[in-house]
Design an enzyme around this catalytic site. Structure first.
Site, short mmCIF file in Angstrom:
data_model
loop_
_atom_site.label_atom_id
_atom_site.label_comp_id
_atom_site.label_asym_id
_atom_site.label_seq_id
_atom_site.Cartn_x
_atom_site.Cartn_y
_atom_site.Cartn_z
N ARG A 9 11.51 -1.79 10.82
CA ARG A 9 10.50 -1.39 11.80
C ARG A 9 10.45 -2.39 12.95
O ARG A 9 10.59 -3.59 12.72
CB ARG A 9 9.13 -1.32 11.13
CG ARG A 9 8.79 0.07 10.65
CD ARG A 9 7.57 0.11 9.79
NE ARG A 9 6.40 -0.55 10.34
CZ ARG A 9 5.20 -0.51 9.76
NH1 ARG A 9 5.03 0.16 8.64
NH2 ARG A 9 4.17 -1.15 10.29
N ARG B 195 -9.74 0.09 9.63
CA ARG B 195 -9.27 -1.27 9.86
C ARG B 195 -10.27 -2.09 10.66
O ARG B 195 -10.01 -3.27 10.92
CB ARG B 195 -7.97 -1.21 10.66
CG ARG B 195 -6.69 -1.40 9.85
CD ARG B 195 -5.56 -1.22 10.82
NE ARG B 195 -4.32 -1.83 10.51
CZ ARG B 195 -3.28 -1.22 9.96
NH1 ARG B 195 -3.38 0.02 9.54
NH2 ARG B 195 -2.14 -1.86 9.82
N LYS C 18 0.83 -1.21 0.00
CA LYS C 18 0.00 0.00 0.00
C LYS C 18 0.87 1.26 0.00
O LYS C 18 0.65 2.17 -0.78
CB LYS C 18 -0.93 -0.01 1.23
CG LYS C 18 -1.84 -1.25 1.28
CD LYS C 18 -2.78 -1.22 2.47
CE LYS C 18 -2.10 -1.30 3.82
NZ LYS C 18 -1.40 -2.60 4.07
N ARG D 271 11.48 -5.87 4.67
CA ARG D 271 11.19 -4.44 4.48
C ARG D 271 12.20 -3.57 5.21
O ARG D 271 12.60 -3.86 6.33
CB ARG D 271 9.78 -4.13 4.98
CG ARG D 271 9.49 -2.63 5.02
CD ARG D 271 8.03 -2.29 5.00
NE ARG D 271 7.35 -2.64 6.23
CZ ARG D 271 6.04 -2.47 6.41
NH1 ARG D 271 5.29 -1.97 5.44
NH2 ARG D 271 5.48 -2.82 7.55
N ARG E 63 0.10 -9.64 13.44
CA ARG E 63 -0.59 -8.63 12.61
C ARG E 63 -1.43 -9.29 11.53
O ARG E 63 -2.50 -8.79 11.18
CB ARG E 63 0.45 -7.69 11.98
CG ARG E 63 0.98 -6.70 13.01
CD ARG E 63 2.33 -6.14 12.62
NE ARG E 63 2.28 -5.30 11.45
CZ ARG E 63 3.31 -5.11 10.64
NH1 ARG E 63 4.46 -5.72 10.86
NH2 ARG E 63 3.20 -4.32 9.62
P1 ADP Z 1 1.45 -1.75 7.63
O1 ADP Z 1 2.28 -0.75 6.87
O2 ADP Z 1 2.24 -2.94 7.99
O3 ADP Z 1 0.14 -2.03 6.95
P2 ADP Z 1 0.68 0.33 9.45
O4 ADP Z 1 1.86 1.21 9.33
O5 ADP Z 1 -0.55 0.74 8.69
O6 ADP Z 1 1.10 -1.14 9.06
O7 ADP Z 1 0.27 0.16 10.97
C1 ADP Z 1 1.19 -0.15 11.97
C2 ADP Z 1 0.46 -0.32 13.30
O8 ADP Z 1 -0.19 0.91 13.66
C3 ADP Z 1 -0.64 -1.37 13.29
O9 ADP Z 1 -0.15 -2.67 13.54
C4 ADP Z 1 -1.56 -0.85 14.42
O10 ADP Z 1 -1.02 -1.16 15.70
C5 ADP Z 1 -1.46 0.64 14.26
N1 ADP Z 1 -2.53 1.19 13.38
C6 ADP Z 1 -2.36 1.83 12.19
N2 ADP Z 1 -3.55 2.18 11.66
C7 ADP Z 1 -4.50 1.74 12.53
C8 ADP Z 1 -5.92 1.77 12.53
N3 ADP Z 1 -6.63 2.32 11.54
N4 ADP Z 1 -6.56 1.20 13.60
C9 ADP Z 1 -5.88 0.65 14.62
N5 ADP Z 1 -4.55 0.58 14.67
C10 ADP Z 1 -3.84 1.12 13.63
P1 ADP Z 2 2.22 -1.87 3.20
O1 ADP Z 2 2.24 -0.35 3.17
O2 ADP Z 2 0.99 -2.44 2.56
O3 ADP Z 2 2.47 -2.42 4.55
P2 ADP Z 2 4.76 -1.69 1.76
O4 ADP Z 2 4.47 -0.78 0.60
O5 ADP Z 2 5.52 -1.14 2.90
O6 ADP Z 2 3.39 -2.39 2.27
O7 ADP Z 2 5.52 -2.98 1.17
C1 ADP Z 2 5.99 -4.03 2.04
C2 ADP Z 2 7.34 -4.53 1.53
O8 ADP Z 2 7.16 -5.21 0.30
C3 ADP Z 2 8.36 -3.43 1.27
O9 ADP Z 2 9.62 -3.92 1.64
C4 ADP Z 2 8.26 -3.18 -0.24
O10 ADP Z 2 9.50 -2.75 -0.78
C5 ADP Z 2 7.90 -4.58 -0.76
N1 ADP Z 2 6.97 -4.52 -1.91
C6 ADP Z 2 5.97 -3.64 -2.13
N2 ADP Z 2 5.31 -3.93 -3.28
C7 ADP Z 2 5.92 -5.03 -3.79
C8 ADP Z 2 5.70 -5.84 -4.97
N3 ADP Z 2 4.69 -5.55 -5.82
N4 ADP Z 2 6.50 -6.90 -5.17
C9 ADP Z 2 7.49 -7.19 -4.29
N5 ADP Z 2 7.76 -6.48 -3.16
C10 ADP Z 2 6.98 -5.42 -2.91
#
Ligand code: ADP
Ligand code: ADP
Length: 224
Positions: A163, A91, A16, A130, A174
């Site tokens: 992270r 979420r 995302k 990542r 998660r």
């Molecule tokens: P990812 O990039 O892996 O999808 P996020 O950066 O969106 O994860 O979120 C990291 C953490 O922040 C989550 O595991 C949760 O603890 C918290 N968080 C983020 N957005 C929300 C939300 N909309 N509701 C509840 N917790 C959230």
């Molecule tokens: P999210 O915001 O949904 O948690 P990220 O954009 O941070 O996901 O992506 C998670 C990990 O996967 C990062 O290390 C990123 O570089 C890698 N990644 C993202 N998109 C792709 C893809 N299409 N194919 C392979 N690796 C990817």
């Protein structure tokens, strides 16, 4: 189409943030990522950050009342009036209902929810490799999307780190939380007719092309 109110949806690690980076420059929209906002609060040591940290470290969701207030305030800011890209929110069903209410009070609605579909085993590979930059959270992957120079962000030269919640036990937690509490929203938005699915296992540029094509179609449908 006057506004583009987009939600990027999918499991942690679906890509995302990676796609948002591209889309925000395509469409000049503000990017609102609740995870980034929470991490900024943790770093600054605000009261919200202190409350949220314990949940984030465990891989749990931060309670709805804290998140909804934070997101509502951000969505009410001027730069979000012509559209936005939401990432990581909503979420839970309660968050989705709160968002619908807030938007309808402003006579607005969500344009589309883009579900970036990626199976669990791929999520695990992505999150464990990542790396993010300390300055702006730009995303890299040690194998799939490595930076030009080890541990340095291509975009702003800052340091790359792993992270805290990208550790194996927390990743697993998660994923469980995603399937239990967040995935039910797929049906919620499908029933509203605004869900669009994207195969997130394709390389980033292909996923990006697919999303752009979907948005172009949405705009055509709106004009008809
Ligand atoms: P990812 O990039 O892996 O999808 P996020 O950066 O969106 O994860 O979120 C990291 C953490 O922040 C989550 O595991 C949760 O603890 C918290 N968080 C983020 N957005 C929300 C939300 N909309 N509701 C509840 N917790 C959230
Ligand atoms: P999210 O915001 O949904 O948690 P990220 O954009 O941070 O996901 O992506 C998670 C990990 O996967 C990062 O290390 C990123 O570089 C890698 N990644 C993202 N998109 C792709 C893809 N299409 N194919 C392979 N690796 C990817």
């Amino acid at each position: 189409m006057s506004e583009l109110n987009l939600i990027l949806f999918g499991p942690p690690g679906a890509g995302k943030g990676t796609q948002a980076d591209r889309l925000r420059s395509d469409f000049q929209l503000p990017y609102i990522a609740t995870g980034d906002m929470l991490r900024a609060n943790v770093k600054e040591g605000t009261e919200l950050g202190q409350q949220a940290k314990q949940y984030m470290d465990r891989g749990d969701l931060v309670p709805d009342e804290l998140i909804v207030a934070m997101a509502a305030e951000r969505l009410g800011e001027d730069d979000a009036l012509d559209g936005f890209i939401l990432d990581g929110f909503p979420r839970t069903t309660e968050q989705a209902e709160a968002l619908d209410k807030q938007l309808s009070r402003m006579s607005r609605r969500i344009t589309a929810v883009l579900l970036i579909d990626v199976p669990d085993r791929e999520v695990i590979r992505r999150l464990s490799g990542r790396r993010v930059c300390v300055k702006a959270g730009h995303n890299y992957h040690v194998d799939f999307d490595p930076p030009k120079h080890d541990d340095v962000c291509d975009q702003d030269g800052s340091r790359l780190v792993q992270r805290d919640d990208d550790q194996p036990e927390v990743i697993e937690k998660r994923l469980v939380v995603y399937h239990d509490q967040t995935e039910p929203l797929v049906d919620y938005y499908d029933q509203q007719g605004i869900l669009r699915r994207v195969d997130g296992t394709r390389p980033p540029a292909e996923v990006h092309d697919h999303i752009r094509a979907l948005i172009a179609t949405l705009r055509l449908e709106e004009d008809v």
